[in-house]
Write a protein that holds these residues in place. Sequence first.
Motif, PDB file in Angstrom:
ATOM      1  N   LEU A 237       0.995  -1.050   0.032  1.00 13.88           N
ATOM      2  CA  LEU A 237       0.010   0.077  -0.140  1.00 13.88           C
ATOM      3  C   LEU A 237       0.829   1.248   0.189  1.00 13.88           C
ATOM      4  CD1 LEU A 237      -2.668  -0.982   2.729  1.00 13.88           C
ATOM      5  CD2 LEU A 237      -2.842  -0.975   0.255  1.00 13.88           C
ATOM      6  N   VAL A 238       0.274   2.074  -0.745  1.00 11.63           N
ATOM      7  CA  VAL A 238       0.872   3.636  -0.550  1.00 11.63           C
ATOM      8  C   VAL A 238      -0.078   4.685  -0.536  1.00 11.63           C
ATOM      9  CG1 VAL A 238       2.922   3.140  -2.078  1.00 11.63           C
ATOM     10  CG2 VAL A 238       1.015   3.991  -3.018  1.00 11.63           C
ATOM     11  N   LEU A 248       7.037   2.592  -6.834  1.00  9.21           N
ATOM     12  CA  LEU A 248       7.757   1.512  -7.497  1.00  9.21           C
ATOM     13  C   LEU A 248       8.753   0.770  -6.363  1.00  9.21           C
ATOM     14  CD1 LEU A 248       9.139   3.193 -11.001  1.00  9.21           C
ATOM     15  CD2 LEU A 248       7.484   1.275 -10.601  1.00  9.21           C
ATOM     16  N   ILE A 249       9.262   1.618  -5.694  1.00  5.94           N
ATOM     17  CA  ILE A 249      10.140   0.827  -4.504  1.00  5.94           C
ATOM     18  C   ILE A 249       9.177   0.107  -3.645  1.00  5.94           C
ATOM     19  CG2 ILE A 249      11.154   1.279  -2.237  1.00  5.94           C
ATOM     20  CD1 ILE A 249      12.424   3.930  -3.655  1.00  5.94           C
ATOM     21  N   GLU A 250       7.822   0.486  -3.341  1.00  6.44           N
ATOM     22  CA  GLU A 250       7.047  -0.570  -2.620  1.00  6.44           C
ATOM     23  C   GLU A 250       6.561  -1.698  -3.301  1.00  6.44           C
ATOM     24  OE1 GLU A 250       4.438  -1.745   0.621  1.00  6.44           O
ATOM     25  OE2 GLU A 250       6.280  -0.273   0.530  1.00  6.44           O
ATOM     26  N   ARG A 254       7.708  -5.587  -2.231  1.00  8.14           N
ATOM     27  CA  ARG A 254       6.700  -6.725  -1.816  1.00  8.14           C
ATOM     28  C   ARG A 254       6.655  -7.850  -2.626  1.00  8.14           C
ATOM     29  NH1 ARG A 254       7.095  -4.848   2.222  1.00  8.14           N
ATOM     30  NH2 ARG A 254       6.067  -3.112   3.269  1.00  8.14           N
ATOM     31  N   GLY A 255       6.984  -7.557  -3.836  1.00  6.48           N
ATOM     32  CA  GLY A 255       7.322  -8.470  -5.161  1.00  6.48           C
ATOM     33  C   GLY A 255       5.826  -9.133  -5.599  1.00  6.48           C
ATOM     34  N   PHE A 256       4.846  -8.268  -5.493  1.00  4.15           N
ATOM     35  CA  PHE A 256       3.536  -8.604  -5.928  1.00  4.15           C
ATOM     36  C   PHE A 256       3.315  -8.235  -7.280  1.00  4.15           C
ATOM     37  CE2 PHE A 256       2.523  -9.122  -1.269  1.00  4.15           C
ATOM     38  CZ  PHE A 256       2.574 -10.519  -1.282  1.00  4.15           C
ATOM     39  N   GLY A 257       3.911  -7.362  -7.893  1.00  2.00           N
ATOM     40  CA  GLY A 257       3.862  -6.849  -9.225  1.00  2.00           C
ATOM     41  C   GLY A 257       2.862  -5.700  -9.257  1.00  2.00           C
ATOM     42  N   CYS A 258       2.339  -5.186  -8.085  1.00  2.00           N
ATOM     43  CA  CYS A 258       1.261  -4.279  -7.846  1.00  2.00           C
ATOM     44  C   CYS A 258       1.371  -3.503  -6.426  1.00  2.00           C
ATOM     45  CB  CYS A 258      -0.032  -4.737  -8.159  1.00  2.00           C
ATOM     46  SG  CYS A 258      -0.437  -5.852  -6.800  1.00  2.00           S
ATOM     47  N   VAL A 259       0.596  -2.514  -6.356  1.00  2.00           N
ATOM     48  CA  VAL A 259       0.760  -1.748  -5.105  1.00  2.00           C
ATOM     49  C   VAL A 259      -0.875  -0.820  -4.968  1.00  2.00           C
ATOM     50  CG1 VAL A 259       1.475   0.599  -5.930  1.00  2.00           C
ATOM     51  CG2 VAL A 259       1.907  -0.119  -3.472  1.00  2.00           C
ATOM     52  N   GLY A 260      -1.463  -0.911  -3.781  1.00  2.00           N
ATOM     53  CA  GLY A 260      -2.813  -0.409  -3.699  1.00  2.00           C
ATOM     54  C   GLY A 260      -2.559   0.957  -3.448  1.00  2.00           C
ATOM     55  N   VAL A 261      -3.530   1.861  -3.508  1.00  2.00           N
ATOM     56  CA  VAL A 261      -3.454   3.404  -3.317  1.00  2.00           C
ATOM     57  C   VAL A 261      -4.693   3.710  -2.192  1.00  2.00           C
ATOM     58  CG1 VAL A 261      -3.290   5.745  -4.029  1.00  2.00           C
ATOM     59  CG2 VAL A 261      -2.455   3.685  -5.606  1.00  2.00           C
ATOM     60  N   VAL A 262      -4.403   4.310  -1.052  1.00  2.00           N
ATOM     61  CA  VAL A 262      -5.405   4.661  -0.242  1.00  2.00           C
ATOM     62  C   VAL A 262      -5.385   6.043   0.122  1.00  2.00           C
ATOM     63  CG1 VAL A 262      -5.388   2.245   1.140  1.00  2.00           C
ATOM     64  CG2 VAL A 262      -3.766   4.282   1.696  1.00  2.00           C
ATOM     65  N   GLU A 263      -6.800   6.501   0.436  1.00  2.00           N
ATOM     66  CA  GLU A 263      -7.009   7.977   0.802  1.00  2.00           C
ATOM     67  C   GLU A 263      -6.620   8.144   2.116  1.00  2.00           C
ATOM     68  OE1 GLU A 263     -10.899   8.002  -0.403  1.00  2.00           O
ATOM     69  OE2 GLU A 263     -10.529   8.645  -2.425  1.00  2.00           O
TER      70      GLU A 263
END
Length: 347
Positions: A237-238, A248-250, A254-263
């Motif tokens: 998450l970022v 991109l660092i996150e 994590r090594g999942f090829g994606c990252v979630g975005v939270v408000e």
Amino acid sequence: MTRGTLGAAELQAAPEPDAHTDVQAADILEAARSVARLEGAAIAALERSFDNGLSAPFVEATRAIAAASGHVVVTGMGKSGHIGRKIAATLASTGTPAFFVHPGEASHGDLGMITQANVVLAISNSGETSELSDLLIYTRRFRIPLVAITSKPESTLARDADVALTLPQAEEACPLGLAPTTSTTLTLVLGDALAVALLRLKGFSRENFREFHPGGRLGNVLCRVRDIMHSGDAVPLVDSGTPMSKALIEMSARGFGCVGVVEADGGLTGIVTDGDLRRHLSAEILDQPVETVMTRAPKSIAPDALAAEALKIMQETPVNALFVHEPGDRKPSGFLHLHDCLRSGVY
């Protein structure tokens, strides 16, 4: 002539088909049909008996078993014993603790396994099986509840039992009338009926069932998302407004090829995937905020959903990961990747 190939002479000399082959096949199939017909009719008679003479004792037996604080002790000799082992296993796997005791072994010390906390389920088609006599006397002496399954309502076992479940009169499928066939089928069906009635009486759930079946296909089918999801710091998450350089660092960490975005309130608003990066690839991408790259309203699932349901979503949509949150709450509590399902045997 090629080796292994029959010539004309050999073909002409080949023996004629056995004239009795078709007759034998017809006899074999008729024997099979006869068994299915006789046993099917017997099961139908058993079903009708639940509306007649078997109704009250079946309810009484079910309640007696449910009221026992200990195990159900199933016993029987010969083919009845084999059926009894299966009944004990079915009871145990559906929330009614049970085990099988061989009547011969019971007479040589295994009676000590049976206490007043137990209820005994004794199976004998004739109701006169001599090997059951010691066990029968023991239950009467120590007032241990005894449920009988038999075809003979006037038998010793039926008379002495607290509850007697009498099977309907039915012809054995064995043409000699000797091998237990129809009678053992009826006993098995009656045992299944007891197990299912107890399951409903106790409110045994799918979650309970999985507790007793953690391995194999059954365990996999009943696996929940919360059982295999990533949680805590492992969730990628970022915050909204984070530059893509940090996102991109996150993603890499994590090594999942994606990252979630939270408000700001912690609610999930988007996801950045490898595909999003390719679609927005430019010299300025690292300086852009995640909102300019992310896909909004990403797919998600509840933690109590079946993992098989999550896999179906991923297979039917172009995603290989889902964020996990409670219904009505967009704050992620977990993360599930396609590989997590596959590793757990969910397919």
